[in-house]
Design an enzyme around this catalytic site. Structure first.
Site, short mmCIF file in Angstrom:
data_model
loop_
_atom_site.label_atom_id
_atom_site.label_comp_id
_atom_site.label_asym_id
_atom_site.label_seq_id
_atom_site.Cartn_x
_atom_site.Cartn_y
_atom_site.Cartn_z
N CYS A 57 0.85 -1.21 0.00
CA CYS A 57 0.00 0.00 0.00
C CYS A 57 0.88 1.26 0.00
O CYS A 57 1.59 1.53 0.96
CB CYS A 57 -0.91 -0.04 1.23
SG CYS A 57 -1.44 1.54 1.88
N CYS A 60 0.60 3.68 2.85
CA CYS A 60 1.20 3.18 4.09
C CYS A 60 2.69 3.51 4.09
O CYS A 60 3.26 3.87 5.12
CB CYS A 60 1.04 1.67 4.22
SG CYS A 60 -0.68 1.14 4.26
#
Ligand SMILES: Cc1cc2nc3c(=O)[nH]c(=O)nc-3n(C[C@H](O)[C@H](O)[C@H](O)COP(=O)(O)OP(=O)(O)OC[C@H]3O[C@@H](n4cnc5c(N)ncnc54)[C@H](O)[C@@H]3O)c2cc1C
Length: 502
Positions: A57, A60
């Site tokens: 991600c 993230c």
């Protein structure tokens, strides 16, 4: 050394955070399905944050520097505010963590949860109630916002630019009672560090050092204030004959289960890499040696009269053989040698450790003043100061203090006894109650049989029959029964057992 750098599992994670390259290391602790419960139930921190993320991600990845910036304040060896918030992360993109992420109904990445560490642990109480005590952090997009959330929850005013020194101002406001209740974590840390030093320097060399090591481990198995250190010490005792045949230990920590290096004395998650009660305002002050003193005091108040001479010998020999500060051990050894009559009362031994420590303090007070080598925030004092124990003082002037030894003893018993463990989270052990009456009775049987059983096996029986707290009673009953078997023990009584009662 090779023995300390190759240890496997979560220990190496913690080691990494405390390692030399600490600056490049992540401070947030990476958790997965196998260490999640144990790390969170063992942490001394009051709060925990778990960040669920996925390594694929991109958001993230961008969030990580923000999270780390906050983690730097609370985690790792140079944390500004240690022991308050444990910051962790779980990679939900790892197959092995799927169930774990499901347990928290993770719906997006990154997703942050806040709560008391024990509430994250599965099976700790009623699951329904638990849920509500763990909350989603809804606004943590930047380091500043995350810290603002933390400040609100903890009613604090931590800042991203806090320096270590400010922390010391904070901690001088904490009552001494709260401070000593953190010290149990420091004696765990010091125990693990002492053990690591012994391993990495391979100092168990002769039958004499082997004997000294065994006696110390026995003392820890019976009287360490921390359950997990008692347990770890007991496990070493049980296996000692295999780990160190004829006193020759195998130190390698990568070589499977049959080496001393593969038996972490206080569990695999220690050392954590930081001290709290013993934290200096500089990186190179206090820490280990402070933790060692507190360990000695905490052991002294836990022994019984009949063990006092044994405990005295054990601690003197331990310092002499394993505390690798030459000046320290020489001076300490002198003070040990100056004791002429054997100890009969635990009280006398408690007061001896206390007054010996004060003699060291007195000497260092002068050294540190002239060399400027002490910790400016923690100058040496004759201890306890009047403010901490008014009733300990009969009278005092510039030059000397007249102590009320009864009250000093009472104070030490309480300070290093119940107060030290008052905030300690002991993990309940499924299916066993510690030191119940029936366990003691069982132990008595074991102790009698043990006279003809090798010490490893005898301890294994004791351990299996009533968990580790009972080892204390086993050891004590052994001590009491010992006088009946001297000389008639035959070949089955192993070296270790004889060493217990020289
Ligand atoms: C066996 C031993 C011998 C040492 N010898 C030397 C030496 O020769 N030279 C040297 O430079 N350093 C020596 N050290 C290190 C030194 O004593 C300190 O541990 C170190 O300087 C850190 O000091 P500290 O301020 O953390 O307090 P420490 O002296 O480590 O004490 C830790 C804590 O114990 C409590 N405490 C203090 N005094 C007493 C007491 N009398 N009774 C009970 N509790 C007390 C206080 O809360 C204190 O913060 C020795 C350490 C040990 C364990």
């Amino acid at each position: 050394s090779s023995s300390s750098s190759s240890s496997p599992g979560s220990r190496s994670i913690l080691r990494d955070i405390s390692g030399e390259n600490a600056d490049q290391k992540d401070r947030a602790v990476e958790l997965n399905s196998s260490n999640f419960d144990s790390v969170l139930s063992d942490t001394p921190a009051k709060y925990a944050i778990v960040e669920f993320f996925a390594h694929w991600c991109p958001a993230c990845r961008n969030y990580k520097p923000h999270y780390e910036k906050v983690a730097r304040l609370f985690n790792g060896p140079d944390a500004i505010h240690p022991g308050i918030v444990l910051m962790t992360r779980v990679d939900c993109a790892m197959k092995t963590n799927t169930k774990l992420c499901d347990r928290f109904s993770v719906s997006h990445y990154p997703m942050l949860f806040w709560g008391s560490p024990s509430k994250f642990v599965s099976g700790s109480g009623e699951p329904k109630k638990e849920k509500s005590e763990i909350v989603v952090i809804d606004d943590a997009r930047t380091a500043e916002r995350l810290l603002k959330w933390i400040n609100k929850q903890t009613q604090s005013s931590y800042g991203l630019d806090d320096k270590k020194f400010e922390n010391e101002h904070v901690r001088t406001n904490i009552t001494d009672y709260k401070q000593i209740s953190q010290a149990v974590y420091d004696i765990e840390e010091a125990t693990a560090e002492a053990f690591d030093i012994i391993l990495s320097n391979k100092v168990i060399k002769s039958s004499e050092t082997s004997a000294s090591f065994i006696r110390f481990i026995q003392l820890l198995a019976a009287h360490h204030a921390s359950r997990r250190c008692r347990k770890g010490a007991a496990e070493i005792l049980v296996n000692y004959d295999d780990l160190c045949p004829s006193g020759k230990c195998s130190y390698d920590s990568s070589g499977g289960n049959d080496t001393l290096g593969s038996f972490p004395i206080c569990g695999k998650d220690l050392p954590r890499g930081y001290y709290m009660f013993c934290r200096g305002s500089r990186n190179d002050t206090r820490g280990f040696s402070c933790g060692l003193w507190v360990l000695f005091h905490s052991l002294s108040v836990r022994i019984e009269d009949g063990e006092s001479q044994f405990a005295f010998n054990t601690i003197c020999d331990f310092v002499n053989n394993f505390f690798m500060c030459d000046e320290c051990r020489l001076h300490f050894n002198d003070m040990c040698l100056s004791v002429k009559t054997p100890f009969k009362k635990a009280r006398d031994f408690v007061l001896w450790v206390w007054s010996t420590h004060n003699k060291v303090n007195e000497r260092l007070m002068k050294d540190e003043a002239s060399l400027g080598s002490g910790d400016p925030e923690f100058p040496k004092i004759i201890w306890p100061p009047r403010a901490l124990c008014p009733s300990c003082y009969l009278s005092s002037d510039e030059k000397s203090i007249e102590w009320d030894h009864d009250n000093v003893y009472k104070f030490l018993k309480s300070y290093y006894g119940p107060k030290l463990v008052s905030l300690y989270k002991e993990k309940s052990v499924v299916g066993s109650k510690e030191e119940t009456v029936s366990a003691t009775a069982e132990d008595l049987t074991v102790a009698t049989n043990a006279l003809v059983v090798p010490v490893g096996a005898a301890l294994a029986i004791a351990v299996a029959s009533c968990a580790f707290g009972a080892l204390a009673c086993y050891w004590r009953t052994q001590q009491k029964n010992r006088k009946y078997c001297r000389g008639e023990a035959g070949t089955e009584v192993l070296e270790a057992e004889l060493l217990m009662f020289p």
